[in-house]
Design an enzyme around this catalytic site. Structure first.
Site, mmCIF file in Angstrom:
data_model
loop_
_atom_site.group_PDB
_atom_site.id
_atom_site.type_symbol
_atom_site.label_atom_id
_atom_site.label_comp_id
_atom_site.label_asym_id
_atom_site.label_seq_id
_atom_site.Cartn_x
_atom_site.Cartn_y
_atom_site.Cartn_z
ATOM 1 N N CYS A 133 114.928 145.017 43.571
ATOM 2 C CA CYS A 133 114.219 146.087 42.872
ATOM 3 C C CYS A 133 114.955 146.465 41.593
ATOM 4 O O CYS A 133 115.405 145.573 40.860
ATOM 5 C CB CYS A 133 113.997 147.285 43.788
ATOM 6 S SG CYS A 133 112.900 148.536 43.084
ATOM 7 N N ASP A 202 118.189 155.181 47.751
ATOM 8 C CA ASP A 202 117.392 156.391 47.524
ATOM 9 C C ASP A 202 117.953 157.538 48.348
ATOM 10 O O ASP A 202 118.042 158.665 47.871
ATOM 11 C CB ASP A 202 115.930 156.137 47.868
ATOM 12 C CG ASP A 202 115.277 155.360 46.748
ATOM 13 O OD1 ASP A 202 115.371 154.123 46.758
ATOM 14 O OD2 ASP A 202 114.742 156.007 45.830
#
Ligand code: RI2
Length: 327
Positions: A133, A202
């Site tokens: 990502c 995250d």
């Protein structure tokens, strides 16, 4: 990030930017949320302390609603507003908030640089690195490692559904780092050629699990099987105090159109779509989490959270009302 350097000029504009993912990346949304609150304080014209608190609370809730499960967003709001109520009038409160926001954003930028410098020492010379990502913390670490001769080549996943790997590609290629794009499903095929995996985060939970972009846990599993070290680059801003209190991390699920893309869900009659965007990698598949306060084993996540929020002794949901009142 200086106020004059950003193209947004109000909390509402920033909230919309985060909602549309024009502003994205766990650390970045935290920094922009803090900036949004400082815009609100800058523009507040009233004299009533109570009304100012009310406006700040509304602004904080609006920011959080843009990506409600993002712990970096929540932590940054709480850290920016901490102590603001101690101001005796609106001017004092504004001053406290602007100072805290400025410090918060500066420290967050510094944190990423510290992570890069500490983390690159974990990369053996001449490594092939795999990343997933698009993480600013992971990429900054990889860039420093490249500058120091530790990285020869980077493989990265395209990352479906939003193809944020393309952002990774452009950034690394612009820095003249040899890069190779692979599809997400090719990770196990290549994992034995890799010397180390570096990803972002995250959320980091108290048990050391890392919640990161969907597919991270499959990569960690393949790395574990292939005996490839797996490193997470994460500001402490992503560490979740709620998980210390037993809460589970909520996984954001986004629109089904992202999965059907470039077609539409209606082009697949009778087909359901699911689009969870994060998954949890258990601590046993993580070799190290690189934070600005040091390189830690995932099993030390609890200690990091305690330090960050000044929690000692048994943990309870009581206390710390100054922070929890805001949201
Ligand atoms: P920074 C991103 O979230 C990705 O999941 C990435 O791994 C994480 O944030 C990293 O954050 P999204 O906003 O290292 O694209 O950039 O969902 O702080």
């Amino acid at each position: 990030m200086k106020l004059q350097d950003v193209k947004y000029d109000s909390l509402d504009e920033i909230a919309e930017g985060i909602r549309s993912m024009e502003i994205r990346g766990a650390g970045k949304i935290g920094r922009y949320a803090s900036l949004g609150l400082s815009f609100l304080a800058r523009d507040y014209r009233g004299k009533s302390r109570e009304d100012f608190v009310k406006e700040l609370k509304e602004g904080a809730k609006k920011l959080l609603s843009t990506r409600p499960s993002a712990i970096s967003l929540k932590n940054s709001i709480l850290l920016t507003l901490k102590g603001v109520e101690e101001g005796e009038n609106v001017d004092e409160m504004r001053e406290i908030l602007l100072k805290r926001s400025g410090e918060f954003v500066r420290r967050s930028h510094e944190a990423v640089e510290k992570i890069a410098v500490m983390g690159m020492r974990r990369i053996p010379r001449g490594s092939k690195v795999l990343t997933h990502c698009n993480s600013n913390a992971a990429l900054t670490l990889i860039e420093r490692a490249f500058e120091n001769g530790r990285v020869d080549e980077v493989y990265f996943t395209e990352y479906r559904p939003r193809r944020q790997g393309h952002i990774t590609a452009r950034r690394l290629a612009a820095g003249s780092i040899p890069v190779t794009m692979i599809v997400d499903s090719a990770v196990r095929y290549f994992i034995r050629d890799m010397d180390v995996v570096v990803v972002g985060a995250d959320t980091v939970a108290a048990n050391g699990a890392v919640i990161n972009k969907i597919g991270t846990s499959q990569i960690a599993l393949a790395a574990h099987e292939g005996r490839t070290p797996f490193i997470v680059a994460s500001e402490t801003l992503k560490f979740s105090r709620e998980t210390l209190l037993g809460s589970l991390v909520e996984i954001e699920e986004r629109d089904e159109g992202e999965v059907a893309d470039p077609l539409k869900p209606s082009d697949f009659p009778g087909v359901n779509f699911r689009n969870p965007v994060f998954d949890a990698t258990p601590p046993e598949y993580i070799d190290a989490i690189v934070t600005e306060v040091g390189v830690v084993s995932p099993y030390l996540a609890t200690e990091v959270i305690r330090d960050m929020f000044g929690i000692s002794g048994p943990v309870s949901t009581e206390g710390k009302k100054d922070e929890t009142n805001w949201l």
